[in-house]
Write a protein that holds these residues in place. Structure first.
Motif, PDB file in Angstrom:
ATOM      1  N   SER B  69     -19.159  24.213 -49.980  1.00 60.75           N
ATOM      2  CA  SER B  69     -20.010  25.385 -49.758  1.00 60.75           C
ATOM      3  C   SER B  69     -20.772  25.228 -48.451  1.00 60.75           C
ATOM      4  N   ALA B  70     -21.358  24.049 -48.254  1.00 60.70           N
ATOM      5  CA  ALA B  70     -22.149  23.827 -47.047  1.00 60.70           C
ATOM      6  C   ALA B  70     -21.281  23.936 -45.806  1.00 60.70           C
ATOM      7  N   MET B  71     -20.132  23.237 -45.830  1.00 65.05           N
ATOM      8  CA  MET B  71     -19.259  23.268 -44.651  1.00 65.05           C
ATOM      9  C   MET B  71     -18.721  24.665 -44.411  1.00 65.05           C
ATOM     10  N   GLY B  72     -18.380  25.340 -45.497  1.00 65.82           N
ATOM     11  CA  GLY B  72     -17.813  26.685 -45.383  1.00 65.82           C
ATOM     12  C   GLY B  72     -18.773  27.620 -44.687  1.00 65.82           C
ATOM     13  N   LEU B  73     -20.045  27.563 -45.096  1.00 64.72           N
ATOM     14  CA  LEU B  73     -21.029  28.449 -44.493  1.00 64.72           C
ATOM     15  C   LEU B  73     -21.189  28.151 -43.011  1.00 64.72           C
ATOM     16  N   VAL B  74     -21.394  26.862 -42.701  1.00 63.49           N
ATOM     17  CA  VAL B  74     -21.644  26.487 -41.304  1.00 63.49           C
ATOM     18  C   VAL B  74     -20.445  26.816 -40.421  1.00 63.49           C
ATOM     19  N   TRP B  75     -19.274  26.317 -40.790  1.00 67.11           N
ATOM     20  CA  TRP B  75     -18.112  26.505 -39.928  1.00 67.11           C
ATOM     21  C   TRP B  75     -17.649  27.959 -39.909  1.00 67.11           C
ATOM     22  N   GLY B  76     -17.811  28.617 -41.062  1.00 72.34           N
ATOM     23  CA  GLY B  76     -17.415  30.031 -41.108  1.00 72.34           C
ATOM     24  C   GLY B  76     -18.196  30.838 -40.090  1.00 72.34           C
ATOM     25  N   ILE B  77     -19.496  30.548 -39.976  1.00 73.93           N
ATOM     26  CA  ILE B  77     -20.329  31.281 -39.021  1.00 73.93           C
ATOM     27  C   ILE B  77     -19.980  30.865 -37.587  1.00 73.93           C
ATOM     28  N   ILE B  78     -19.832  29.553 -37.374  1.00 77.74           N
ATOM     29  CA  ILE B  78     -19.521  29.081 -36.026  1.00 77.74           C
ATOM     30  C   ILE B  78     -18.206  29.679 -35.525  1.00 77.74           C
ATOM     31  N   PHE B  79     -17.193  29.649 -36.387  1.00 76.24           N
ATOM     32  CA  PHE B  79     -15.887  30.178 -35.970  1.00 76.24           C
ATOM     33  C   PHE B  79     -15.790  31.693 -36.138  1.00 76.24           C
ATOM     34  N   ASN B  80     -16.883  32.280 -36.661  1.00 78.08           N
ATOM     35  CA  ASN B  80     -16.897  33.717 -36.853  1.00 78.08           C
ATOM     36  C   ASN B  80     -15.723  34.188 -37.715  1.00 78.08           C
ATOM     37  N   GLN B  81     -15.631  33.590 -38.913  1.00 73.36           N
ATOM     38  CA  GLN B  81     -14.490  33.882 -39.796  1.00 73.36           C
ATOM     39  C   GLN B  81     -14.909  34.801 -40.943  1.00 73.36           C
ATOM     40  N   GLN B  82     -13.897  35.485 -41.491  1.00 78.50           N
ATOM     41  CA  GLN B  82     -14.090  36.243 -42.728  1.00 78.50           C
ATOM     42  C   GLN B  82     -14.194  35.245 -43.876  1.00 78.50           C
ATOM     43  N   MET B  83     -15.302  35.272 -44.585  1.00 78.84           N
ATOM     44  CA  MET B  83     -15.517  34.278 -45.631  1.00 78.84           C
ATOM     45  C   MET B  83     -14.431  34.297 -46.708  1.00 78.84           C
ATOM     46  N   ASP B  84     -13.966  35.473 -47.074  1.00 76.86           N
ATOM     47  CA  ASP B  84     -13.004  35.535 -48.177  1.00 76.86           C
ATOM     48  C   ASP B  84     -11.646  34.948 -47.776  1.00 76.86           C
ATOM     49  N   GLU B  85     -11.394  34.843 -46.477  1.00 78.96           N
ATOM     50  CA  GLU B  85     -10.176  34.177 -46.018  1.00 78.96           C
ATOM     51  C   GLU B  85     -10.445  32.704 -45.765  1.00 78.96           C
ATOM     52  N   TYR B  86     -11.586  32.475 -45.102  1.00 78.53           N
ATOM     53  CA  TYR B  86     -11.844  31.141 -44.585  1.00 78.53           C
ATOM     54  C   TYR B  86     -12.208  30.137 -45.676  1.00 78.53           C
ATOM     55  N   VAL B 203     -10.530  10.412 -37.041  1.00 79.11           N
ATOM     56  CA  VAL B 203     -10.139  11.244 -35.901  1.00 79.11           C
ATOM     57  C   VAL B 203      -9.178  12.340 -36.360  1.00 79.11           C
ATOM     58  N   MET B 204      -8.253  11.959 -37.254  1.00 85.43           N
ATOM     59  CA  MET B 204      -7.256  12.931 -37.692  1.00 85.43           C
ATOM     60  C   MET B 204      -7.887  14.106 -38.437  1.00 85.43           C
ATOM     61  N   PHE B 205      -9.045  13.853 -39.050  1.00 86.40           N
ATOM     62  CA  PHE B 205      -9.722  14.942 -39.755  1.00 86.40           C
ATOM     63  C   PHE B 205     -10.040  16.102 -38.802  1.00 86.40           C
ATOM     64  N   PHE B 206     -10.371  15.754 -37.567  1.00 85.28           N
ATOM     65  CA  PHE B 206     -10.709  16.806 -36.612  1.00 85.28           C
ATOM     66  C   PHE B 206      -9.478  17.347 -35.891  1.00 85.28           C
ATOM     67  N   VAL B 207      -8.471  16.500 -35.737  1.00 81.36           N
ATOM     68  CA  VAL B 207      -7.277  16.896 -34.997  1.00 81.36           C
ATOM     69  C   VAL B 207      -6.350  17.747 -35.864  1.00 81.36           C
ATOM     70  N   THR B 208      -6.411  17.518 -37.173  1.00 81.16           N
ATOM     71  CA  THR B 208      -5.557  18.268 -38.092  1.00 81.16           C
ATOM     72  C   THR B 208      -6.258  19.576 -38.466  1.00 81.16           C
ATOM     73  N   PRO B 209      -5.510  20.672 -38.564  1.00 81.46           N
ATOM     74  CA  PRO B 209      -6.175  21.933 -38.920  1.00 81.46           C
ATOM     75  C   PRO B 209      -6.674  21.936 -40.364  1.00 81.46           C
ATOM     76  N   ILE B 210      -7.934  21.556 -40.527  1.00 81.96           N
ATOM     77  CA  ILE B 210      -8.570  21.610 -41.847  1.00 81.96           C
ATOM     78  C   ILE B 210      -9.744  22.572 -41.759  1.00 81.96           C
ATOM     79  N   ILE B 211     -10.642  22.302 -40.794  1.00 84.69           N
ATOM     80  CA  ILE B 211     -11.759  23.226 -40.617  1.00 84.69           C
ATOM     81  C   ILE B 211     -11.400  24.349 -39.645  1.00 84.69           C
ATOM     82  N   TRP B 212     -10.370  24.159 -38.844  1.00 81.49           N
ATOM     83  CA  TRP B 212      -9.895  25.243 -37.971  1.00 81.49           C
ATOM     84  C   TRP B 212      -8.477  25.620 -38.373  1.00 81.49           C
ATOM     85  N   GLN B 213      -8.017  26.766 -37.920  1.00 73.54           N
ATOM     86  CA  GLN B 213      -6.678  27.210 -38.313  1.00 73.54           C
ATOM     87  C   GLN B 213      -5.721  27.079 -37.128  1.00 73.54           C
ATOM     88  N   PRO B 214      -4.440  26.836 -37.431  1.00 70.31           N
ATOM     89  CA  PRO B 214      -3.468  26.688 -36.337  1.00 70.31           C
ATOM     90  C   PRO B 214      -3.445  27.910 -35.428  1.00 70.31           C
TER      91      PRO B 214
END
Lengths: 250, 279
Positions: B69-86, B203-214
């Motif tokens: 929940s915490a990460m979703g809110l923060v990153w969703g806002i930073i990346f300007n994502q639709q919450m129901d998708e992100y 490092v792979m956590f950031f390099v792999t699309p987990i918080i960002w999308q391909p």
């Protein structure tokens, strides 16, 4: 039929301290094109067993005697199949059951019954077999309703009873004991002695490492004297214990 | 300097024979037969952690829920994502990443943490690796509910295609096995390896699309193509999000599994018998 034979078995332990276990020390010499020091390629070793040749047949009860560090425990671990020796041959037929720490695998937060299962699995018993012996084990411990409580609420003696009851309920082909099995209060010791005797009778082979002459005399038919990782004497209990006493004199 | 100057590589030459190979395979097969032991050990490990807490292992689920929940809110806002998708995307990625990364990290310490038992118990050594995989599978079963809750909340349930994630998880578990056998054995000898693995995983956590999308990448980037974690994650995440996994990704993952097992079998054949001395 259980049998064990060792031919020219030697066991050495490499001593990797921090400087040896680190990848840096391994990689740097190749990267820089030279060796940092001759010592880095030569890992110091401890010779724990040297040229051990013994054979143990079905029905043998062998006592291992020797000073601390003579290699008794290492030999038991070789017999258990835990250490595979670098040199020599080991032939084991039958299933060895090492009983070095009778409390191994017990969880202090688990109840007595949970621990019977857990410890039983550690001893290599299938779940079904444990269920079959559950009543026998429970009644031997005389812990009654305490078996429903977590064993952290037990006294040391009670824990010992439980561990002892489970550990002696296996029927091993080859039983390996280190320093015997101690057990609780006087009344229990009497009971425990009987149980050890019948437990010992059910095993195909017993190898027991102990400093207690009394225990060795009671259980063993032959004995092995070890010193500095070598077998010095292999024969009847009396002659081996005699020789051990001789060599222990200053 | 010749390779044979290193005892370890010299072993590799002499130790790789059919008898050692048979023993290694037998060890892995007998490990499977002793599953009564590691199934119980794995559950005990998890229970032990949460014993006497009111919610017990359910804390696994709660911690994951709070984190997402915490990460979703923060990153969703930073990346300007639709919450129901992100949020479902992040949740699926994060839960599965938890499984994959702990398999790597705990796999590399599978033997060193079992030191006490290895020296007392003549069980097949592979049980400690099975134990790691099993324990993390149970933890995954606790965490996956967060994803379904999130999807239910946004009315984004994936449908039957989600079942295709089951064979994918099985394949990941199979990969966890070889990683544990290979890295676990090498780490017993070289104690720096778990640290290296932990760093790589981080490092792979950031390099792999987990918080960002391909799709956020400007063009198809090499960072994805050569990243094995991307394939591992996508074969299981795609069906969880309602799309069929790509055949190409599955093939790559199968190839990784086969190569990984081949390496692991070589290393395990040669060094298995040394493990009791190394730990």
């Amino acid at each position: 039929m259980a049998s064990v034979s060792l031919t020219d078995v030697s066991v050495t332990f490499p001593i990797y301290d921090a400087s040896n276990t680190s990848l840096k020390k391994r990689l740097l010499p190749t990267l820089t094109g030279g060796r940092i020091g001759a010592a880095s390629a030569h890992v110091p070793v401890v010779q724990a067993l040297e040229d051990i040749t013994i054979s143990i047949e079905h029905g043998d009860r062998v006592g291992l005697v020797g000073h601390n560090g003579a290699g008794k425990t290492t030999l038991l671990r070789v017999l258990a199949g835990i250490f595979e020796p670098a040199q020599g041959q080991v032939r084991i037929s039958g299933r060895p059951v090492p009983l070095f720490d009778i409390g191994l695998g017990m969880d202090s937060e688990g109840t007595g019954y949970e621990n019977i299962y857990l410890r039983g699995l550690f001893l290599g018993m299938p779940r079904k077999e444990i269920s079959k012996r559950l009543d026998d084990i429970a009644s031997f411990t005389q812990l009654g309703d305490f078996l429903h409580l977590p064993i952290r609420t037990y006294s040391t003696g009670m824990r010992m009873r439980l561990a002892f009851a489970i550990s002696t309920s296996v029927e091993p082909d080859i039983l390996l004991l280190d320093e015997g099995i101690g057990a609780g209060d006087a009344a229990f010791v009497e009971q425990a002695n009987q149980r050890i005797q019948s437990f010992a009778d059910s095993a195909g082979i017993i190898v027991l490492a102990s400093h207690s002459e009394q225990l060795i005399r009671r259980i063993c038919s032959t004995a092995v004297l070890m010193e500095h990782g070598r077998v010095i004497e292999f024969g009847s209990v009396d002659t081996v214990l005699e020789r051990y006493r001789e060599r222990s004199k200053p | 300097m010749a390779l044979t100057d290193f005892p370890l590589t010299a072993h590799l030459k002499t130790g790789l024979n059919s008898s050692n190979f048979d023993k290694a395979v037998l060890d892995i097969a007998n490990g499977w037969r002793s599953r009564g032991l590691w199934l119980a050990m794995g559950l005990q490990d998890i229970r032990k952690r949460y014993r006497r807490s009111v919610l017990g292992p359910f804390w696994l689920t709660i911690s994951m829920g709070v984190m997402i929940s915490a990460m979703g809110l923060v990153w969703g806002i930073i990346f300007n994502q639709q919450m129901d998708e992100y949020l479902p995307y992040l949740c699926a990625g994060f839960v599965m990443w938890g499984f994959i990364s702990t398999l790597m990290i705990e796999g590399s310490t599978a033997f060193t943490t079992a030191e006490g038992m290895i020296k007392q118990l003549n069980a097949p050594l592979s049980i400690y690796v099975y134990g790691v995989v099993w324990r993390n599978f149970v933890i995954l079963l606790h965490n996956i509910w967060i994803l379904f809750l999130v999807q239910l909340w946004f009315d984004k349930l994936p449908g039957w295609v989600a079942l295709m994630s089951i064979p994918a998880v099985a394949l990941l578990a199979l990969n966890g096995m070889w990683v544990g056998l290979l890295l676990g054995a090498l780490s017993a000898r070289f104690r720096d390896i778990p640290q290296i693995v932990a760093n790589i995983v981080q490092v792979m956590f950031f390099v792999t699309p987990i918080i960002w999308q391909p799709t956020m990448m400007p063009e198809r980037a090499i960072i994805l193509d050569v990243n094995p974690f991307y394939y591992a994650l996508s074969i299981v995440r795609d069906p969880l999000l309602g799309t069929a996994p790509s055949v190409e990704h599955w093939l790559v993952m199968v190839a990784i599994t086969v190569c990984g097992w081949a390496c692991a079998l070589v290393v395990y054949s040669v060094y298995r018998w040394r493990l009791a001395y190394w730990v």
